[in-house]
Design a protein around this motif. Structure first.
Motif, PDB file in Angstrom:
ATOM      1  N   PHE A  92      35.570   8.819  68.205  1.00 52.29           N
ATOM      2  CA  PHE A  92      34.760   8.119  67.207  1.00 52.29           C
ATOM      3  C   PHE A  92      35.382   8.285  65.834  1.00 52.29           C
ATOM      4  O   PHE A  92      36.312   9.070  65.639  1.00 52.29           O
ATOM      5  CB  PHE A  92      33.289   8.574  67.254  1.00 52.29           C
ATOM      6  N   HIS A  93      34.871   7.495  64.905  1.00 49.75           N
ATOM      7  CA  HIS A  93      35.442   7.472  63.560  1.00 49.75           C
ATOM      8  C   HIS A  93      34.390   7.954  62.572  1.00 49.75           C
ATOM      9  O   HIS A  93      33.247   7.515  62.619  1.00 49.75           O
ATOM     10  CB  HIS A  93      35.873   6.043  63.216  1.00 49.75           C
ATOM     11  N   ALA A  94      34.781   8.855  61.690  1.00 50.53           N
ATOM     12  CA  ALA A  94      33.874   9.340  60.651  1.00 50.53           C
ATOM     13  C   ALA A  94      34.430   8.931  59.293  1.00 50.53           C
ATOM     14  O   ALA A  94      35.651   8.911  59.100  1.00 50.53           O
ATOM     15  CB  ALA A  94      33.758  10.858  60.728  1.00 50.53           C
ATOM     16  N   SER A  95      33.523   8.579  58.400  1.00 46.75           N
ATOM     17  CA  SER A  95      33.946   8.191  57.049  1.00 46.75           C
ATOM     18  C   SER A  95      32.728   8.273  56.141  1.00 46.75           C
ATOM     19  O   SER A  95      31.650   8.682  56.584  1.00 46.75           O
ATOM     20  CB  SER A  95      34.521   6.773  57.062  1.00 46.75           C
ATOM     21  N   PHE A  96      32.881   7.855  54.902  1.00 45.89           N
ATOM     22  CA  PHE A  96      31.748   7.800  53.989  1.00 45.89           C
ATOM     23  C   PHE A  96      31.476   6.344  53.643  1.00 45.89           C
ATOM     24  O   PHE A  96      32.403   5.574  53.392  1.00 45.89           O
ATOM     25  CB  PHE A  96      32.047   8.585  52.713  1.00 45.89           C
ATOM     26  N   GLY A  97      30.198   5.973  53.648  1.00 43.69           N
ATOM     27  CA  GLY A  97      29.854   4.594  53.316  1.00 43.69           C
ATOM     28  C   GLY A  97      28.550   4.213  54.000  1.00 43.69           C
ATOM     29  O   GLY A  97      27.886   5.057  54.610  1.00 43.69           O
ATOM     30  N   PRO A  98      28.187   2.921  53.914  1.00 45.12           N
ATOM     31  CA  PRO A  98      26.953   2.460  54.534  1.00 45.12           C
ATOM     32  C   PRO A  98      26.989   2.670  56.049  1.00 45.12           C
ATOM     33  O   PRO A  98      28.058   2.598  56.661  1.00 45.12           O
ATOM     34  CB  PRO A  98      26.910   0.966  54.209  1.00 45.12           C
ATOM     35  N   ALA A 138      39.207   7.482  51.335  1.00 45.96           N
ATOM     36  CA  ALA A 138      39.897   8.541  50.590  1.00 45.96           C
ATOM     37  C   ALA A 138      38.999   9.773  50.471  1.00 45.96           C
ATOM     38  O   ALA A 138      39.449  10.917  50.607  1.00 45.96           O
ATOM     39  CB  ALA A 138      40.286   8.026  49.213  1.00 45.96           C
ATOM     40  N   ARG A 139      37.713   9.532  50.255  1.00 49.61           N
ATOM     41  CA  ARG A 139      36.763  10.656  50.155  1.00 49.61           C
ATOM     42  C   ARG A 139      36.709  11.409  51.487  1.00 49.61           C
ATOM     43  O   ARG A 139      36.671  12.635  51.522  1.00 49.61           O
ATOM     44  CB  ARG A 139      35.376  10.101  49.792  1.00 49.61           C
ATOM     45  N   TYR A 140      36.736  10.663  52.568  1.00 46.36           N
ATOM     46  CA  TYR A 140      36.721  11.326  53.882  1.00 46.36           C
ATOM     47  C   TYR A 140      37.998  12.150  54.100  1.00 46.36           C
ATOM     48  O   TYR A 140      37.942  13.266  54.621  1.00 46.36           O
ATOM     49  CB  TYR A 140      36.540  10.317  55.031  1.00 46.36           C
ATOM     50  N   ALA A 141      39.134  11.594  53.679  1.00 44.81           N
ATOM     51  CA  ALA A 141      40.403  12.325  53.853  1.00 44.81           C
ATOM     52  C   ALA A 141      40.343  13.666  53.127  1.00 44.81           C
ATOM     53  O   ALA A 141      40.805  14.691  53.628  1.00 44.81           O
ATOM     54  CB  ALA A 141      41.568  11.481  53.356  1.00 44.81           C
ATOM     55  N   ARG A 142      39.715  13.656  51.942  1.00 41.29           N
ATOM     56  CA  ARG A 142      39.567  14.921  51.197  1.00 41.29           C
ATOM     57  C   ARG A 142      38.611  15.858  51.940  1.00 41.29           C
ATOM     58  O   ARG A 142      38.850  17.063  52.034  1.00 41.29           O
ATOM     59  CB  ARG A 142      39.041  14.642  49.775  1.00 41.29           C
ATOM     60  N   GLY A 161      40.108   9.908  59.983  1.00 38.44           N
ATOM     61  CA  GLY A 161      38.744   9.691  60.467  1.00 38.44           C
ATOM     62  C   GLY A 161      38.500   9.805  61.962  1.00 38.44           C
ATOM     63  O   GLY A 161      37.360   9.948  62.390  1.00 38.44           O
ATOM     64  N   ILE A 162      39.543   9.731  62.784  1.00 41.96           N
ATOM     65  CA  ILE A 162      39.285   9.758  64.235  1.00 41.96           C
ATOM     66  C   ILE A 162      38.924  11.176  64.678  1.00 41.96           C
ATOM     67  O   ILE A 162      39.589  12.142  64.300  1.00 41.96           O
ATOM     68  CB  ILE A 162      40.531   9.329  65.047  1.00 41.96           C
TER      69      ILE A 162
END
Ligand code: PLP
Length: 377
Positions: free
Chosen positions: A306-312, A328-332, A348-349
């Protein structure tokens, strides 16, 4: 996983996916060790290579012939060459956000428009027509526009490399029909999804059969092996020598033994339900922590990857919508997580393996909680 200083990590990178059975699976490694005691390479076929091909064909259900290689990059190139030979056409269709290896004709920059590497012969990218994915009408229009010129259409049937986006209902079926109608070889690049999202990969999960498909990663317990599988009427061109695919180390005893042992494990004690449970609980746990700490952490995809990130939170259905997410925020944040002992890819994976269990789940969520509590995101 432990680093040189003795810090431990719960690993969801899994060497970019291959450690699907966990690191150093003892059964697979013993099988490789036993097999290579008598020899490693013969410059010809050996019985384990045949057994590996038989295991792959029966796991997939639709494929009739297999060629082993070393990397996904190589198997993709073999597939494209074979499609050109079979159709007498040169160009191929590919999709925004899909990764098919590092060679000149498939490697594109983040914008998807040009070469990604110094030294890359960017002119080779002109061989492909690049389309947005998950849009069957775009495929229909391109096939009409380039009628009689397209040898192959290649895609990740679930786009794990960019956002873990699943195909829309009916999309793969429609693309299958269009390829058949236009005499285009349909290639599924299942280097990530193969043996991971189901034993038969995305083709089995979504019920659509390609003409050719590439595999690697989860197929061999971490050993360097890839495969091109397909229908005999195409694949036999390798056997006759009409189409060249070569490589000193292809189909080595170690590679073949690893494939046989891995597929035997995946079929005798299928881990898919366990992995799905773990991944589902992990995704839900991450969302709970996001709510608790009031951060816009979001997840999407399938529990095995699955993919994780920041956003809606709404699902992203197309590569272009990834722009709405704060990658970019997720990478940090991934770097912060490493400091707390959770090893994930900055892009993100999250890969889940058969070795992840309740203990790893609890530890992971505790560590993510601590990271959000103490360091934020
Ligand atoms: N195809 C896909 C979908 C991949 O994800 C990758 C690698 O990540 C490749 C091809 C290339 O495989 P390799 O790195 O083994 O050359």
């Amino acid at each position: 996983m432990w680093d040189v200083d003795g810090n431990d990590y719960v690993d969801y990178l899994l060497g970019q996916g291959p450690s699907f059975l966990g690191h150093a699976n003892a059964t697979v490694n013993q099988a490789v060790h036993d097999a290579c005691g008598d020899g490693m390479l013969y410059g010809n076929s050996h019985v384990l290579e045949v057994e590996a091909a038989e295991r792959i064909c029966s796991a997939l259900g639709w494929a009739e012939m297999v060629r082993l290689g070393l990397t996904g990059t190589e198997s993709v190139q073999a597939a494209l060459r074979l499609a050109r030979a079979a159709t007498g056409r040169r160009r191929f269709i590919r999709f925004e956000g899909h990764y098919h290896g590092w060679l000149d004709n498939v490697l594109v920059d983040a914008a998807g428009t040009g070469p990604a590497s110094a030294g890359q012969v960017g002119a080779q990218l002109a061989d492909s027509v690049v389309l947005p994915w998950n849009d069957a009408e775009a495929v229909a229009a391109a096939l009409a526009e380039h009628h009689g010129q397209i040898a192959a259409l290649i895609m990740e049937p679930i786009m794990v490399n960019a956002g873990t986006i699943e195909p829309r209902p009916g999309y793969l079926q429609r693309v299958r029909e269009l390829c058949t109608e236009h005499g285009v070889v349909l290639i599924f690049d299942e280097v990530i999804s193969g043996f991971r999202v189901a034993l038969g990969g995305a083709a089995a999960r979504y019920g659509v059969t390609p003409d050719l498909a590439t595999y690697g990663k989860a197929m061999a317990g971490g050993w360097p092996v890839a495969a091109l599988a397909g229908h005999a009427h195409l694949m036999e061109r390798f056997g006759t020598g009409e189409v060249n695919h070569s490589g000193t180390f292809n189909g080595s005893v170690m590679a073949a033994a690893a494939v046989v042992a891995t597929i035997d494990l995946l079929t005798s004690d299928p881990p898919y339900e366990r992995i799905a449970e773990h991944g589902t609980a992990l995704m839900a746990g991450l969302l709970e922590l996001a709510d608790k700490h009031q951060v816009p952490l979001r997840v999407q995809g399938v529990p095995m990857a699955f993919h994780a990130s920041f956003g809606p939170r709404e699902p992203v259905t197309d590569h272009r919508e990834l722009r709405n997410l704060d990658l970019a925020r997720y990478a940090r944040f991934a770097e912060v997580l490493a400091g707390y002992g959770v090893w994930v890819a900055g892009r993100g994976i999250w890969y889940v393996s058969a070795a992840h269990g309740p203990r790893e789940l609890a530890t992971t969520l505790e560590r993510v909680d601590d990271a959000l509590n103490e360091s934020g995101a």
